[in-house]
Design a protein around this motif. Structure first.
Motif, PDB file in Angstrom:
ATOM      1  N   UNK A 132       0.834  -1.206   0.000  1.00 21.79           N
ATOM      2  CA  UNK A 132       0.000   0.000   0.000  1.00 21.79           C
ATOM      3  C   UNK A 132       0.865   1.250   0.000  1.00 21.79           C
ATOM      4  N   UNK A 133       1.953   1.216   0.754  1.00 27.18           N
ATOM      5  CA  UNK A 133       2.877   2.354   0.801  1.00 27.18           C
ATOM      6  C   UNK A 133       3.430   2.662  -0.583  1.00 27.18           C
ATOM      7  N   UNK A 134       3.824   1.629  -1.310  1.00 25.87           N
ATOM      8  CA  UNK A 134       4.393   1.838  -2.647  1.00 25.87           C
ATOM      9  C   UNK A 134       3.387   2.521  -3.567  1.00 25.87           C
ATOM     10  N   UNK A 135       2.117   2.137  -3.442  1.00 26.52           N
ATOM     11  CA  UNK A 135       1.076   2.748  -4.267  1.00 26.52           C
ATOM     12  C   UNK A 135       0.837   4.200  -3.868  1.00 26.52           C
ATOM     13  N   UNK A 136       0.679   4.440  -2.568  1.00 26.49           N
ATOM     14  CA  UNK A 136       0.381   5.787  -2.089  1.00 26.49           C
ATOM     15  C   UNK A 136       1.542   6.740  -2.357  1.00 26.49           C
ATOM     16  N   UNK A 137       2.769   6.242  -2.320  1.00 32.13           N
ATOM     17  CA  UNK A 137       3.937   7.057  -2.656  1.00 32.13           C
ATOM     18  C   UNK A 137       3.776   7.634  -4.061  1.00 32.13           C
ATOM     19  N   UNK A 138       3.371   6.787  -4.995  1.00 32.35           N
ATOM     20  CA  UNK A 138       3.195   7.250  -6.367  1.00 32.35           C
ATOM     21  C   UNK A 138       2.084   8.273  -6.489  1.00 32.35           C
ATOM     22  N   UNK A 139       0.964   8.049  -5.784  1.00 36.65           N
ATOM     23  CA  UNK A 139      -0.137   9.007  -5.833  1.00 36.65           C
ATOM     24  C   UNK A 139       0.292  10.367  -5.305  1.00 36.65           C
ATOM     25  N   UNK A 140       0.967  10.365  -4.156  1.00 32.86           N
ATOM     26  CA  UNK A 140       1.409  11.633  -3.583  1.00 32.86           C
ATOM     27  C   UNK A 140       2.413  12.344  -4.469  1.00 32.86           C
ATOM     28  N   UNK A 160       1.844  -3.643 -10.701  1.00 32.16           N
ATOM     29  CA  UNK A 160       3.111  -3.013 -10.337  1.00 32.16           C
ATOM     30  C   UNK A 160       4.031  -2.869 -11.534  1.00 32.16           C
ATOM     31  N   UNK A 161       4.104  -3.900 -12.373  1.00 33.44           N
ATOM     32  CA  UNK A 161       4.963  -3.835 -13.555  1.00 33.44           C
ATOM     33  C   UNK A 161       4.458  -2.782 -14.544  1.00 33.44           C
ATOM     34  N   UNK A 162       3.129  -2.726 -14.721  1.00 34.71           N
ATOM     35  CA  UNK A 162       2.548  -1.730 -15.628  1.00 34.71           C
ATOM     36  C   UNK A 162       2.821  -0.312 -15.130  1.00 34.71           C
ATOM     37  N   UNK A 163       2.629  -0.098 -13.822  1.00 32.78           N
ATOM     38  CA  UNK A 163       2.884   1.226 -13.251  1.00 32.78           C
ATOM     39  C   UNK A 163       4.355   1.608 -13.385  1.00 32.78           C
ATOM     40  N   UNK A 164       5.246   0.646 -13.184  1.00 37.35           N
ATOM     41  CA  UNK A 164       6.682   0.938 -13.315  1.00 37.35           C
ATOM     42  C   UNK A 164       7.013   1.367 -14.733  1.00 37.35           C
ATOM     43  N   UNK A 191      14.196  11.946 -10.151  1.00 40.63           N
ATOM     44  CA  UNK A 191      13.509  11.724  -8.883  1.00 40.63           C
ATOM     45  C   UNK A 191      12.185  10.991  -9.095  1.00 40.63           C
ATOM     46  N   UNK A 192      11.476  11.318 -10.166  1.00 34.73           N
ATOM     47  CA  UNK A 192      10.184  10.682 -10.418  1.00 34.73           C
ATOM     48  C   UNK A 192      10.325   9.203 -10.778  1.00 34.73           C
ATOM     49  N   UNK A 193      11.504   8.797 -11.207  1.00 32.20           N
ATOM     50  CA  UNK A 193      11.686   7.364 -11.493  1.00 32.20           C
ATOM     51  C   UNK A 193      11.619   6.527 -10.215  1.00 32.20           C
ATOM     52  N   UNK A 194      11.725   7.173  -9.040  1.00 30.61           N
ATOM     53  CA  UNK A 194      11.586   6.415  -7.797  1.00 30.61           C
ATOM     54  C   UNK A 194      10.184   5.825  -7.665  1.00 30.61           C
ATOM     55  N   UNK A 195       9.189   6.483  -8.289  1.00 32.69           N
ATOM     56  CA  UNK A 195       7.836   5.922  -8.309  1.00 32.69           C
ATOM     57  C   UNK A 195       7.837   4.593  -9.043  1.00 32.69           C
ATOM     58  N   UNK A 196       8.572   4.537 -10.164  1.00 32.48           N
ATOM     59  CA  UNK A 196       8.677   3.294 -10.919  1.00 32.48           C
ATOM     60  C   UNK A 196       9.386   2.214 -10.107  1.00 32.48           C
ATOM     61  N   UNK A 197      10.418   2.606  -9.358  1.00 35.15           N
ATOM     62  CA  UNK A 197      11.156   1.639  -8.541  1.00 35.15           C
ATOM     63  C   UNK A 197      10.250   1.025  -7.484  1.00 35.15           C
ATOM     64  N   UNK A 198       9.456   1.850  -6.805  1.00 32.33           N
ATOM     65  CA  UNK A 198       8.582   1.332  -5.760  1.00 32.33           C
ATOM     66  C   UNK A 198       7.431   0.516  -6.348  1.00 32.33           C
ATOM     67  N   UNK A 199       6.946   0.901  -7.521  1.00 36.84           N
ATOM     68  CA  UNK A 199       5.904   0.102  -8.171  1.00 36.84           C
ATOM     69  C   UNK A 199       6.438  -1.282  -8.525  1.00 36.84           C
ATOM     70  N   UNK A 200       7.671  -1.323  -9.022  1.00 34.22           N
ATOM     71  CA  UNK A 200       8.293  -2.617  -9.318  1.00 34.22           C
ATOM     72  C   UNK A 200       8.495  -3.427  -8.042  1.00 34.22           C
TER      73      UNK A 200
END
Length: 396
Positions: free
Chosen positions: A232-240, A296-300, A376-385
């Motif tokens: 859930x944290x990985x998802x919410x990180x991307x939303x924020x 997660x893979x799609x979001x990454x 920095x925004x690629x960190x969203x991809x890292x957490x989604x993966x």
């Protein structure tokens, strides 16, 4: 231990009338939650001007929402255990509309932060309570309908933001948010009456793959709940991150017109809503593990495109793909945590999720200073993966 597998036998079963009414009432509360929160968000600039707060002072005051939510979530899990998730949902459904009327009455960043603690407490409480009630309903219906509730939240947010934008020029923040109070109390009175009349359903006794959540989960169960909370944290990180930095990336790095840049988060939110509306069907056909891993893979992939694309339109496409990928990960993670440990599981997963939403924007800011905003925004991809990897490792 429950398996992350498909629910196939219940799709064709008719829903009992009581459970159908309960589903409608809970859907209304999810939509109301998104509607009120979005209505508050669109008035933040006006509240900033009213209080005379600097950007940094406003940032600290806004932390009151997250702090109040995180502090209250664990307590709400205990209250749901003691009094039931339905009464707690209704109580928070009263407190949240009342508290949203307070910010326009403040005239300093300090007082704003204090009233936002109250609003955050109500907001966090209703999220844990109604998600706990939804987990019980999912188990009783034997259908993976959790994404439909979160789709209602997203739709409510889109309506609240759109309506707030339309009336912002003609209504003061005081009248606007007071109007939200009246609407919220009326909706709670109607939907809450249904919710209080209906007992939380118990999962069918013959169901082999869903067990009653233990009152005192063992260390292994608590560990699994934390794992789903990390998803859930990985998802919410991307939303924020996308909410706070998406428009700036489009305008600053890709020279987008401000109007086009503002559409970046809208593309993300709309795609997430569409993904959640189709979530139940996808879960019934594919199962939870493919949703976690594939999402997660799609979001990454989408976020890598959104962050590193050389043109605005490719970046917007990347934001939309990211929204589709992330759409159902949070609902699945919360549902699994609730199935394992009841309201306390929902509280733990939700708290970690809010931690991700709180962590995302400042983390992106620090990384943007150290490197660049696209990097920095690629960190969203890292957490989604990472969410995809965790989802695969917890498939059993």
């Amino acid at each position: 231990m429950p398996l992350l597998n498909k629910t196939t036998s219940a799709a064709s079963r008719a829903t009992p009338p009581g459970l159908a009414r309960l589903r409608v009432a809970l859907t209304v509360f999810f939509a109301l939650d998104g509607f009120i929160f979005a209505g508050w968000v669109v008035r933040i600039p006006a509240i900033k001007e009213q209080t005379g707060a600097s950007a940094s002072d406003l940032g600290l005051a806004l932390l009151g929402v997250s702090a109040g939510a995180v502090i209250t979530m664990t307590l709400t899990g205990r209250l749901c255990r003691r009094f039931g998730s339905h009464p707690v949902t209704v109580a928070c459904g009263v407190l949240m509309p009342l508290s949203i009327a307070l910010p326009p009455l403040t005239h300093s960043a300090l007082s704003l932060g204090l009233v936002l603690l109250v609003f955050g407490a109500a907001y966090g409480g209703i999220n844990v309570a109604m998600n706990s009630a939804a987990v019980d309903l999912v188990a009783a219906l034997r259908r993976p309908i959790m994404p439909s509730f979160h789709a209602a939240f997203s739709l409510g947010g889109m309506v609240g933001a759109g309506l707030g934008g339309l009336i912002a020029g003609s209504l003061s923040p005081t009248r606007h948010l007071l109007g939200l109070t009246v609407i919220g109390l009326l909706v709670t009175a109607v939907a809450g009456r249904t919710l209080l009349r209906l007992e939380p359903p118990a999962p069918p006794a013959e169901q082999p793959d869903i067990e009653a959540a233990p009152r005192r989960p063992g260390s292994h169960t608590r560990g699994l709940v934390i794992v789903f909370g990390l998803i859930a944290l990985c998802t919410a990180y991307g939303e924020g991150a996308l909410a706070d930095w998406g428009a700036l990336h489009l305008e600053q790095d890709l020279a987008a017109h401000p109007g086009i840049a503002a559409a970046g988060y809208s593309c993300f939110a709309l795609a997430m809503t569409i993904g959640r509306l189709s979530g139940t069907t996808l879960l019934e056909r594919l199962g939870q593990t493919p949703i976690l891993v594939g999402g997660g893979a799609t979001a990454a992939a989408g976020m890598l495109l959104g962050a590193l694309a050389p043109s605005v339109w490719l970046a917007l496409l990347g934001f939309a793909v990211t929204g589709l990928g992330l759409a159902n990960i949070f609902p699945v993670a919360v549902e699994r945590a609730g199935a394992l440990a009841g309201p306390n599981g929902v509280a733990t997963a939700s708290t970690l999720g809010y931690g991700g939403m709180l962590l995302g924007p400042p983390a992106i800011g620090f990384m943007a200073d150290w490197f660049t905003l696209p990097t920095a925004l690629t960190s969203v991809a890292v957490l989604a993966a990472l969410a995809a990897v965790i989802g695969y490792t917890t498939r059993r």
